[in-house]
Write a protein that holds these residues in place. Sequence first.
Motif, mmCIF file in Angstrom:
data_model
loop_
_atom_site.group_PDB
_atom_site.id
_atom_site.type_symbol
_atom_site.label_atom_id
_atom_site.label_comp_id
_atom_site.label_asym_id
_atom_site.label_seq_id
_atom_site.Cartn_x
_atom_site.Cartn_y
_atom_site.Cartn_z
ATOM 1 N N PRO A 151 -15.599 6.726 -1.490
ATOM 2 C CA PRO A 151 -14.778 7.273 -2.656
ATOM 3 C C PRO A 151 -13.740 6.196 -2.910
ATOM 4 O O PRO A 151 -13.377 6.245 -4.199
ATOM 5 N N ALA A 152 -13.324 5.300 -2.051
ATOM 6 C CA ALA A 152 -12.347 4.206 -2.446
ATOM 7 C C ALA A 152 -11.131 4.441 -3.112
ATOM 8 O O ALA A 152 -10.650 4.077 -4.081
ATOM 9 N N LEU A 153 -10.511 5.576 -2.466
ATOM 10 C CA LEU A 153 -9.211 6.200 -2.890
ATOM 11 C C LEU A 153 -8.211 5.380 -2.172
ATOM 12 O O LEU A 153 -6.885 5.753 -2.547
ATOM 13 N N GLY A 154 -8.220 4.488 -1.449
ATOM 14 C CA GLY A 154 -7.192 3.910 -0.659
ATOM 15 C C GLY A 154 -7.070 4.484 0.743
ATOM 16 O O GLY A 154 -7.988 4.783 1.406
ATOM 17 N N ALA A 155 -5.719 4.386 1.450
ATOM 18 C CA ALA A 155 -5.828 4.877 2.652
ATOM 19 C C ALA A 155 -5.943 6.230 3.122
ATOM 20 O O ALA A 155 -6.431 6.644 3.951
ATOM 21 N N GLU A 156 -5.946 7.097 2.081
ATOM 22 C CA GLU A 156 -6.302 8.490 2.359
ATOM 23 C C GLU A 156 -7.756 8.786 2.365
ATOM 24 O O GLU A 156 -8.459 9.804 3.035
ATOM 25 N N SER A 157 -8.738 7.972 1.977
ATOM 26 C CA SER A 157 -9.952 7.933 2.164
ATOM 27 C C SER A 157 -10.757 6.915 3.278
ATOM 28 O O SER A 157 -11.751 6.398 3.344
ATOM 29 N N GLY A 158 -9.664 6.333 4.179
ATOM 30 C CA GLY A 158 -10.053 5.516 5.204
ATOM 31 C C GLY A 158 -9.924 3.972 4.724
ATOM 32 O O GLY A 158 -10.575 3.298 5.748
ATOM 33 N N ASP A 159 -9.689 3.844 3.777
ATOM 34 C CA ASP A 159 -9.825 2.248 3.245
ATOM 35 C C ASP A 159 -8.548 1.369 3.596
ATOM 36 O O ASP A 159 -7.520 1.818 3.685
ATOM 37 N N TRP A 160 -8.902 0.360 4.229
ATOM 38 C CA TRP A 160 -7.991 -0.735 4.449
ATOM 39 C C TRP A 160 -8.434 -2.323 3.991
ATOM 40 O O TRP A 160 -9.821 -2.520 4.720
ATOM 41 N N GLY A 161 -7.950 -2.925 3.328
ATOM 42 C CA GLY A 161 -8.410 -4.154 3.098
ATOM 43 C C GLY A 161 -8.166 -4.753 1.734
ATOM 44 O O GLY A 161 -7.404 -4.171 0.849
ATOM 45 N N GLY A 162 -8.314 -6.033 1.380
ATOM 46 C CA GLY A 162 -7.797 -6.529 0.170
ATOM 47 C C GLY A 162 -6.369 -7.192 0.279
ATOM 48 O O GLY A 162 -5.643 -7.055 1.049
ATOM 49 N N GLY A 163 -6.057 -7.832 -0.703
ATOM 50 C CA GLY A 163 -4.793 -8.636 -0.824
ATOM 51 C C GLY A 163 -3.645 -7.618 -0.594
ATOM 52 O O GLY A 163 -2.753 -7.895 -0.045
ATOM 53 N N GLY A 164 -3.716 -6.286 -1.190
ATOM 54 C CA GLY A 164 -2.746 -5.503 -1.366
ATOM 55 C C GLY A 164 -2.199 -5.253 0.310
ATOM 56 O O GLY A 164 -1.276 -5.211 0.434
ATOM 57 N N ASP A 165 -3.338 -4.451 0.775
ATOM 58 C CA ASP A 165 -3.186 -4.244 2.460
ATOM 59 C C ASP A 165 -2.708 -5.390 3.236
ATOM 60 O O ASP A 165 -2.054 -5.029 3.993
ATOM 61 N N LEU A 166 -3.384 -6.587 2.966
ATOM 62 C CA LEU A 166 -3.104 -7.663 3.780
ATOM 63 C C LEU A 166 -1.394 -7.888 3.701
ATOM 64 O O LEU A 166 -0.783 -8.306 4.654
ATOM 65 N N GLY A 167 -1.102 -8.132 2.446
ATOM 66 C CA GLY A 167 0.417 -8.379 2.029
ATOM 67 C C GLY A 167 1.410 -7.198 2.901
ATOM 68 O O GLY A 167 2.408 -7.662 3.144
ATOM 69 N N ARG A 168 0.903 -5.984 2.506
ATOM 70 C CA ARG A 168 1.752 -4.896 3.255
ATOM 71 C C ARG A 168 1.845 -5.190 4.514
ATOM 72 O O ARG A 168 2.781 -4.763 5.253
ATOM 73 N N ALA A 169 0.885 -5.337 5.304
ATOM 74 C CA ALA A 169 0.707 -5.504 6.723
ATOM 75 C C ALA A 169 1.653 -6.869 7.104
ATOM 76 O O ALA A 169 2.185 -6.693 8.023
ATOM 77 N N ALA A 170 1.539 -7.773 6.188
ATOM 78 C CA ALA A 170 2.431 -8.824 6.485
ATOM 79 C C ALA A 170 3.827 -8.637 6.513
ATOM 80 O O ALA A 170 4.670 -8.888 7.562
ATOM 81 N N LEU A 171 4.065 -7.822 5.544
ATOM 82 C CA LEU A 171 5.586 -7.295 5.513
ATOM 83 C C LEU A 171 5.863 -6.224 6.549
ATOM 84 O O LEU A 171 7.002 -6.527 7.336
ATOM 85 N N TRP A 172 4.843 -5.565 7.163
ATOM 86 C CA TRP A 172 5.490 -4.739 8.200
ATOM 87 C C TRP A 172 5.490 -5.505 9.511
ATOM 88 O O TRP A 172 6.430 -5.056 10.273
ATOM 89 N N TRP A 173 4.595 -6.336 9.779
ATOM 90 C CA TRP A 173 4.948 -7.335 10.904
ATOM 91 C C TRP A 173 5.939 -8.126 10.643
ATOM 92 O O TRP A 173 6.854 -8.247 11.871
ATOM 93 N N ALA A 174 6.257 -8.742 9.666
ATOM 94 C CA ALA A 174 7.596 -9.531 9.321
ATOM 95 C C ALA A 174 8.931 -8.659 9.724
ATOM 96 O O ALA A 174 10.060 -9.457 10.295
ATOM 97 N N ILE A 175 9.134 -7.558 9.164
ATOM 98 C CA ILE A 175 10.367 -6.772 9.333
ATOM 99 C C ILE A 175 10.290 -6.540 10.981
ATOM 100 O O ILE A 175 11.516 -6.499 11.382
ATOM 101 N N ARG A 176 9.385 -6.135 11.551
ATOM 102 C CA ARG A 176 9.356 -5.865 13.076
ATOM 103 C C ARG A 176 9.768 -7.042 13.964
ATOM 104 O O ARG A 176 10.425 -6.895 14.896
ATOM 105 N N ALA A 177 9.147 -8.399 13.330
ATOM 106 C CA ALA A 177 9.639 -9.474 14.079
ATOM 107 C C ALA A 177 11.196 -9.727 13.851
ATOM 108 O O ALA A 177 11.855 -10.021 14.789
ATOM 109 N N GLU A 178 11.604 -9.412 12.703
ATOM 110 C CA GLU A 178 12.902 -9.763 12.326
ATOM 111 C C GLU A 178 14.081 -8.933 13.263
ATOM 112 O O GLU A 178 14.995 -9.404 13.789
#
Length: 320
Positions: A151-178
């Motif tokens: 379906p490729a609808l995003g997180a709701e259809s089980g997808d993870w990957g690409g620049g968008g998700d990679l960048g958001r994950a980087a932000l998630w880890w960065a705020i937790r490190a901070e």
Amino acid sequence: MAPHSTLRGSDLLIAVDGGNSKTDVRLVRLDGTEVRRAVGGPFRPQALGVPAAMAVLAGLVRELLAPGDVAGPVRGIAAFLAGADLPEEVETLRTEIEARGWAKEVYVANDTFAVLYAGAGSDRRAGVAVVCGTGINCVAVAPDGRMATYPALGAESGDWGGGGDLGRAALWWAIRAEDGRGPATSLVEAVTSHFGRPRVLDVVLAMHRGEESDRRAAELAPAVFAAAEAGDEVAGLLIDVLGDEIAGMASAAARRLGLEAPAVLIGGSVAAAGHVRLLTRVRERAPGPVTVVTEAPAVGAVRYAAGRWGDAAAREYCDV
């Protein structure tokens, strides 16, 4: 009488790759040779609406036809489009294109198929293709024409990957490190430097207030790869997870069709950037030999169009 330089529409095709980052449209002859091309903004009906997406495509087609030397509609238009994920979405977009009268026949499919056709050449009916650019998607085609898609609808259809998700994950880890909830990572500096703000928290608050677009998180992807190459453990983990997602989508699609050791074609701005750690991870876990598609996806659209409506040589090459 029409001037000698007039091109008959029946001798021409339009090939479209409408992606999340840009739309590439090409006017070609029946053998696939290019007459001219036009490149414009993203095709994003799922986010901006069908009218906005079609306005992008219409503007580019007008640019192709602007010289006024094409008489009548072209023989066919093959449009491989982001947002054409579900059957009803494909039908809506096909209807919208048909209504413009650009071509006698219209074919619409998801843009992931363009990568499969661009990379597989005459064997394009068999294989698995994964696109990993701004987002991620995968298709598989068996020799008998059966297909496996997502379906490729995003997180709701089980997808993870690409620049968008990679960048958001980087932000998630960065705020937790901070704030101390997570391990130290150089992604803190990557985030603050990219957004020009003193703290990761300032970036998060700016997004919350609408002062920064969360789509800019996708721009962090190169920094994640750079941090991983420099030995950052958190960044390396993210690259490994992305590799597992690419290989996992390909493997699951291949299993659904009973394909053994199929050709695996990967494309998109992230997957095709040549990052050694990512490609090594994918090759270790993919269901078959991996090829990085360096041809533009629009080349796949051209091959499909020439194979479906073109001359005998093109049909033999494209195996349609």
